[in-house]
Design an enzyme around this catalytic site. Structure first.
Site, PDB file in Angstrom:
ATOM      1  N   PHE A 125     -52.158 -27.099   3.166  1.00 12.17           N
ATOM      2  CA  PHE A 125     -52.912 -26.446   3.353  1.00 12.17           C
ATOM      3  C   PHE A 125     -53.049 -25.696   4.925  1.00 12.17           C
ATOM      4  O   PHE A 125     -52.774 -26.693   5.755  1.00 12.17           O
ATOM      5  CB  PHE A 125     -54.433 -26.987   3.430  1.00 12.17           C
ATOM      6  CG  PHE A 125     -55.614 -25.782   3.830  1.00 12.17           C
ATOM      7  CD1 PHE A 125     -56.434 -25.289   2.761  1.00 12.17           C
ATOM      8  CD2 PHE A 125     -56.118 -25.852   5.046  1.00 12.17           C
ATOM      9  CE1 PHE A 125     -57.683 -24.318   3.519  1.00 12.17           C
ATOM     10  CE2 PHE A 125     -56.933 -25.093   5.552  1.00 12.17           C
ATOM     11  CZ  PHE A 125     -57.816 -24.401   4.643  1.00 12.17           C
ATOM     12  N   GLU A 126     -52.753 -24.639   5.085  1.00 15.84           N
ATOM     13  CA  GLU A 126     -53.010 -23.947   6.550  1.00 15.84           C
ATOM     14  C   GLU A 126     -53.390 -22.689   6.462  1.00 15.84           C
ATOM     15  O   GLU A 126     -53.150 -22.113   5.564  1.00 15.84           O
ATOM     16  CB  GLU A 126     -51.406 -23.996   7.193  1.00 15.84           C
ATOM     17  CG  GLU A 126     -50.552 -25.193   7.468  1.00 15.84           C
ATOM     18  CD  GLU A 126     -49.325 -24.825   8.229  1.00 15.84           C
ATOM     19  OE1 GLU A 126     -49.076 -25.749   8.986  1.00 15.84           O
ATOM     20  OE2 GLU A 126     -48.644 -24.263   7.937  1.00 15.84           O
ATOM     21  N   ILE A 127     -54.161 -22.392   7.470  1.00 17.54           N
ATOM     22  CA  ILE A 127     -54.861 -20.981   7.795  1.00 17.54           C
ATOM     23  C   ILE A 127     -54.427 -20.878   9.372  1.00 17.54           C
ATOM     24  O   ILE A 127     -54.909 -21.385  10.043  1.00 17.54           O
ATOM     25  CB  ILE A 127     -56.380 -20.789   7.553  1.00 17.54           C
ATOM     26  CG1 ILE A 127     -56.370 -20.990   6.060  1.00 17.54           C
ATOM     27  CG2 ILE A 127     -56.681 -19.237   7.820  1.00 17.54           C
ATOM     28  CD1 ILE A 127     -58.091 -20.549   5.672  1.00 17.54           C
ATOM     29  N   TYR A 177     -55.188 -22.271  14.559  1.00 22.15           N
ATOM     30  CA  TYR A 177     -54.922 -23.221  13.440  1.00 22.15           C
ATOM     31  C   TYR A 177     -55.832 -23.758  12.742  1.00 22.15           C
ATOM     32  O   TYR A 177     -56.601 -24.390  13.625  1.00 22.15           O
ATOM     33  CB  TYR A 177     -53.687 -24.123  13.990  1.00 22.15           C
ATOM     34  CG  TYR A 177     -53.082 -24.958  13.115  1.00 22.15           C
ATOM     35  CD1 TYR A 177     -51.820 -24.599  12.423  1.00 22.15           C
ATOM     36  CD2 TYR A 177     -53.635 -26.140  12.612  1.00 22.15           C
ATOM     37  CE1 TYR A 177     -51.030 -25.475  11.452  1.00 22.15           C
ATOM     38  CE2 TYR A 177     -53.016 -26.684  11.708  1.00 22.15           C
ATOM     39  CZ  TYR A 177     -51.782 -26.425  11.104  1.00 22.15           C
ATOM     40  OH  TYR A 177     -51.061 -27.192  10.169  1.00 22.15           O
ATOM     41  N   HIS A 211     -45.346 -28.856  12.804  1.00 21.71           N
ATOM     42  CA  HIS A 211     -46.597 -27.819  13.291  1.00 21.71           C
ATOM     43  C   HIS A 211     -47.634 -28.561  13.989  1.00 21.71           C
ATOM     44  O   HIS A 211     -48.063 -27.887  14.788  1.00 21.71           O
ATOM     45  CB  HIS A 211     -47.061 -27.408  11.936  1.00 21.71           C
ATOM     46  CG  HIS A 211     -46.180 -26.126  11.249  1.00 21.71           C
ATOM     47  ND1 HIS A 211     -46.715 -25.450   9.941  1.00 21.71           N
ATOM     48  CD2 HIS A 211     -45.016 -25.803  11.524  1.00 21.71           C
ATOM     49  CE1 HIS A 211     -45.890 -24.558   9.615  1.00 21.71           C
ATOM     50  NE2 HIS A 211     -44.734 -24.941  10.516  1.00 21.71           N
TER      51      HIS A 211
END
Ligand SMILES: Nc1nc2c(ncn2[C@@H]2O[C@H](COP(=O)(O)OP(=O)(O)OP(=O)(O)O)[C@@H](O)[C@H]2O)c(=O)[nH]1
Ligand SMILES: *[C@@H]1O[C@H](CO)[C@@H](O)[C@H](O)[C@H]1NC(C)=O
Ligand SMILES: [Mg+2]
Length: 394
Positions: A290-292, A233, A327
């Site tokens: 924003f998430e990768i 994450y 999350h």
């Protein structure tokens, strides 16, 4: 050199030449078929744009093959990854700005695909504009209604009361406090986006929202970085949540922890979420616009159990639980802390908040357009200082 050896070399040279010619023809063919596969997605129904017909596009546009790992033939190695954007048709302008920015700052050099998701069918205009901007490397999906709408078992009277009481408590958050669709969106982003058929074939995703900005050239591939460094994450901004929107959440999290100790990781990040070993939650979370991240984690047993546990309680509707705290709590508890990564080099802006690389070296190399003085990192409402202290083990 003997005559025999000379013949052998000659034959070898001819074979190599033939191989090159054949593989060149093969690539051309593959490009052409990859494009007609993509183009065919846009046909049919009354949405039949002449625009996407093979005949009419072949002269004006150079199609790019869909660079899924299987079909990639040249250029840098790609991860098994996609961009994903949830958007409404009315978000078109903001979506254009965001996609244009990520293309310019990163993706023109890579060619990762895009998945656009919506609770209703995207308009022809939305598809047309995004297709051009992404080099025809985009898929458009409708979210199944059971992944989006308020489930039947939610008591609507209780949910209505809850929405009214958040409004009465003046919980400011745009107009979101009283909206059902905002809650649908939070629940979808928490538990369903990675189950969408268009997302199934990917492991990694990078979430992009309409109107976000990218301030710096992104010189390394963040997906490959995640893969090669065993990260799960990645984030750029971390903030405190509005406590009124998650009043009972932490109680349900601690219930879950005692029912499922098997899911709690050694060396987890509870110390980031709580200053008292889990008694209370400080509301710090990674900002999920924003998430990768690795969808195999969301699809795995720990998160599946966790999401089901929370969903059954109904807090998405009886309160206003956001996908960001959900999350964040999950990655903080079910992963080792070294599996979570802060992307210093990704200059990023969402609404009035931005992360700008504070390291001068990174800022210069990335040709950043942001002002380091306005970076949110060590603002009073940021949790970044807490994250740093936690990671440095104090
Ligand atoms: N298709 C669709 N997308 C939505 C809906 N509501 C929100 N989204 C998308 O979900 C993301 C977040 O929505 P926002 O309403 O901006 O939520 P937010 O930024 O947390 O809160 P705001 O302060 O209200 O902006 C954006 O990508 C929106 O385009 C909806 O009803 N339908
Ligand atoms: C990409 O990841 C998905 C999800 O883990 C997996 O099902 C798929 O087989 C992967 N594709 C490739 C080419 O590795
Ligand atoms: Mg927004």
């Amino acid at each position: 050199m003997s005559r025999l050896a000379r013949y052998a070399i000659l034959i070898l040279a001819v074979l190599v030449g033939v191989h090159y010619t054949l593989s060149f023809i093969h690539d051309e063919y593959r490009q052409a078929t990859a494009f007609s596969n993509i183009a065919s997605k846009f046909r049919g129904g009354d949405d039949d744009f002449p625009y996407y017909d093979d005949e009419s596009t072949s002269s004006s546009y150079t199609p790019r093959p869909n660079p899924s790992p299987e079909s990639q033939s040249s250029g840098p190695r790609l991860a098994n990854a996609t961009f994903v954007m949830l958007a409404r048709n009315s978000d078109l302008d903001g979506a254009m700005r965001a996609i244009r920015a990520i293309e310019d700052r990163f993706n023109t050099r890579h060619g990762y695909p895009y998945v656009f998701l919506n609770d209703v069918e995207f308009s022809s205009e939305f598809k047309r504009r995004m297709s051009v901007l992404t080099g025809f490397n985009a898929a458009f999906g409708v979210i199944p209604s059971d992944h989006w709408n308020q489930p039947d078992w939610i008591d609507e009277n209780k949910a209505t009361e809850a929405r009214k009481s958040l409004v009465a408590a003046k919980v400011k958050y745009g107009g979101a406090a009283d909206s059902v669709s905002y809650r649908n969106m939070c629940r979808f982003n928490s538990g369903f986006f990675f189950k969408h058929p268009l997302m199934q074939k990917y492991r990694w995703y990078w979430r992009i929202e309409p109107n976000v900005q990218f301030h710096c050239n992104i010189l390394n591939d963040p997906f490959l970085f995640m893969e090669e460094n065993n990260k799960v994450y990645g984030f750029t901004i971390t903030v405190y949540e509005i406590a009124a929107s998650i009043r009972s959440l932490w109680g349900h999290v601690t219930d879950f922890i005692s029912q499922h100790p098997e899911h709690i990781a050694e060396d987890n990040s509870m110390g980031f979420l709580s200053g008292n070993r889990g008694k209370t939650y400080n509301t710090c979370h990674f900002w999920s616009n924003f998430e990768i991240a690795d969808m195999d984690f969301w699809r795995g047993p720990a998160y599946t159990d966790f999401f089901e546990h929370l969903d059954k309680i109904g807090g998405f509707y009886y309160e206003r639980w956001g996908d960001a705290p959900i999350h964040s709590i999950a990655v903080s508890l079910f992963l080792r802390k070294d599996q979570i990564h802060f992307f210093e080099e990704i200059g990023y802006q969402h609404d009035d908040w931005s992360h700008c690389p504070l390291s001068e070296d990174i800022w210069v190399k990335g040709r950043c357009s942001c002002d380091q003085k306005h970076s949110f990192d060590y603002d009073g409402s940021s949790c970044k200082r807490r994250w740093d202290r936690f990671m440095n083990g104090s």
